[in-house]
Design a protein around this motif. Structure first.
Motif, PDB file in Angstrom:
ATOM      1  N   ASN A  10       0.878  -1.170   0.000  1.00 37.35           N
ATOM      2  CA  ASN A  10       0.000   0.000   0.000  1.00 37.35           C
ATOM      3  C   ASN A  10       0.913   1.217   0.000  1.00 37.35           C
ATOM      4  O   ASN A  10       1.772   1.346   0.867  1.00 37.35           O
ATOM      5  CB  ASN A  10      -0.944   0.033   1.202  1.00 37.35           C
ATOM      6  N   GLN A  11       0.741   2.090  -0.971  1.00 33.33           N
ATOM      7  CA  GLN A  11       1.623   3.250  -1.085  1.00 33.33           C
ATOM      8  C   GLN A  11       1.320   4.307  -0.034  1.00 33.33           C
ATOM      9  O   GLN A  11       2.116   5.219   0.169  1.00 33.33           O
ATOM     10  CB  GLN A  11       1.511   3.830  -2.502  1.00 33.33           C
ATOM     11  N   ALA A 134       8.460  -1.911  -7.841  1.00 35.66           N
ATOM     12  CA  ALA A 134       8.404  -2.519  -9.177  1.00 35.66           C
ATOM     13  C   ALA A 134       8.974  -3.932  -9.147  1.00 35.66           C
ATOM     14  O   ALA A 134       8.425  -4.851  -9.777  1.00 35.66           O
ATOM     15  CB  ALA A 134       9.167  -1.652 -10.177  1.00 35.66           C
ATOM     16  N   ASN A 135      10.054  -4.133  -8.414  1.00 34.55           N
ATOM     17  CA  ASN A 135      10.626  -5.472  -8.280  1.00 34.55           C
ATOM     18  C   ASN A 135       9.643  -6.426  -7.607  1.00 34.55           C
ATOM     19  O   ASN A 135       9.507  -7.582  -8.020  1.00 34.55           O
ATOM     20  CB  ASN A 135      11.927  -5.408  -7.484  1.00 34.55           C
ATOM     21  N   ALA A 136       8.975  -5.950  -6.565  1.00 38.11           N
ATOM     22  CA  ALA A 136       7.994  -6.793  -5.878  1.00 38.11           C
ATOM     23  C   ALA A 136       6.856  -7.178  -6.816  1.00 38.11           C
ATOM     24  O   ALA A 136       6.415  -8.334  -6.838  1.00 38.11           O
ATOM     25  CB  ALA A 136       7.459  -6.066  -4.656  1.00 38.11           C
ATOM     26  N   GLY A 156      -6.170   6.692  -1.693  1.00 41.14           N
ATOM     27  CA  GLY A 156      -4.890   6.056  -1.990  1.00 41.14           C
ATOM     28  C   GLY A 156      -5.064   4.751  -2.726  1.00 41.14           C
ATOM     29  O   GLY A 156      -4.269   4.407  -3.604  1.00 41.14           O
ATOM     30  N   LEU A 157      -6.116   4.013  -2.396  1.00 42.32           N
ATOM     31  CA  LEU A 157      -6.376   2.741  -3.072  1.00 42.32           C
ATOM     32  C   LEU A 157      -6.665   2.952  -4.550  1.00 42.32           C
ATOM     33  O   LEU A 157      -6.244   2.162  -5.393  1.00 42.32           O
ATOM     34  CB  LEU A 157      -7.548   2.030  -2.394  1.00 42.32           C
ATOM     35  N   THR A 163      -1.882   1.837 -10.632  1.00 41.67           N
ATOM     36  CA  THR A 163      -0.528   1.292 -10.772  1.00 41.67           C
ATOM     37  C   THR A 163      -0.570  -0.196 -11.098  1.00 41.67           C
ATOM     38  O   THR A 163       0.155  -0.673 -11.991  1.00 41.67           O
ATOM     39  CB  THR A 163       0.269   1.523  -9.472  1.00 41.67           C
ATOM     40  N   LEU A 164      -1.403  -0.944 -10.393  1.00 40.58           N
ATOM     41  CA  LEU A 164      -1.482  -2.385 -10.627  1.00 40.58           C
ATOM     42  C   LEU A 164      -1.975  -2.699 -12.034  1.00 40.58           C
ATOM     43  O   LEU A 164      -1.473  -3.629 -12.689  1.00 40.58           O
ATOM     44  CB  LEU A 164      -2.405  -3.032  -9.590  1.00 40.58           C
TER      45      LEU A 164
END
Length: 253
Positions: A10-11, A134-136, A156-157, A163-164
């Motif tokens: 979660n960012q 990004a790696n995750a 935020g979600l 992004t996803l």
């Protein structure tokens, strides 16, 4: 059943991400699952929460930057639970130049031939949207998003889902998406409203057990203990036991 690789993401800060990672992983380990958790945050909060002082201990940084095997970096933190600490060089990954090759798949490569005897690998991500995240996302097949019961978390979600979707399109993959309600106050109307709103947009993707807010969860990290060690009989411990069962069975609302 094949190994599960789950990014806990979660960012937005303050949503109980590391609390969820620590206690869910220990709950699963306590019922016999072989669990590895990767601390992908240079701040080391997950390692500290497990009582592992890892500032100078080589970890996932050496696997991503130096080709070390993740099995050799793993620390047995509890029975059936192994921690891969961040390592002192992890923040260097965020500074890789744009022209650097393979900068986004370093973790996926590291996981390809390691931790093969593990049932589930969890990746505790930093609260950012940089190269480490990004790696995750390139390494994971599942996304677990801890959510708090406030409207800023909903905003935020929305950004995170964008992004996803971009990653799914770029990687030609589809994540198994799950949300978990953390810091939930069942008597608060706002908590009920947020959960209801989430249910409208993410029906069938919210793990059935919300984690109720207690002061004990905030106190655990300072002792390097999980909720099962600090206050094993409290309601949050019961919630995390139930959440672990939801995770394994896929029980959602």
């Amino acid at each position: 059943m094949s190994r599960r690789i789950v990014a806990i993401l979660n960012q937005k800060g303050g949503v109980g991400k590391t609390t969820t990672a620590v206690n869910l992983c220990h709950a699963l380990a306590r019922i016999g699952q072989r669990i590895a958790v990767i601390d992908l945050d240079p701040q080391c909060h997950l390692s500290v929460s497990l009582g592992v002082r890892s500032n100078n201990r080589p970890g996932v940084d050496e696997a991503m930057l130096g080709g070390a095997n993740l099995d050799g970096c793993a620390v047995q933190a509890r029975e059936n639970l192994w921690l891969i600490p961040p390592g002192p060089r992890l923040q260097e990954i965020e500074q890789l130049s744009q022209g650097e090759t393979h900068r986004g798949d370093l973790l996926a490569i590291a996981l390809a031939n390691s931790l093969t005897e593990i049932d589930s690998v969890f990746i505790d991500c930093p609260p950012s949207s940089g190269i480490l995240v990004a790696n995750a996302l390139m390494a994971a097949d599942e996304i677990l998003i801890p959510m708090t019961s406030d409207y800023l978390a909903l905003q935020g979600l929305s950004h995170l889902m964008g992004t996803l979707l971009k990653f799914e399109a770029a990687l030609n993959k589809h994540y198994l998406l799950r949300l978990v309600m953390s810091r939930y106050v069942p008597t608060r109307r706002l908590s009920q409203d947020v959960l209801r709103t989430l249910g409208e947009y993410f029906s069938g993707k919210i793990l059935a057990t919300p984690i109720r807010e207690t002061a004990f969860l905030a106190e655990c990290p300072s002792f390097g203990k999980t909720i099962f060690e600090y206050r094993p009989g409290c309601r949050s411990a019961r919630d995390f036991n139930a959440l672990a069962r939801d995770f394994l069975s896929g029980t959602v609302i």
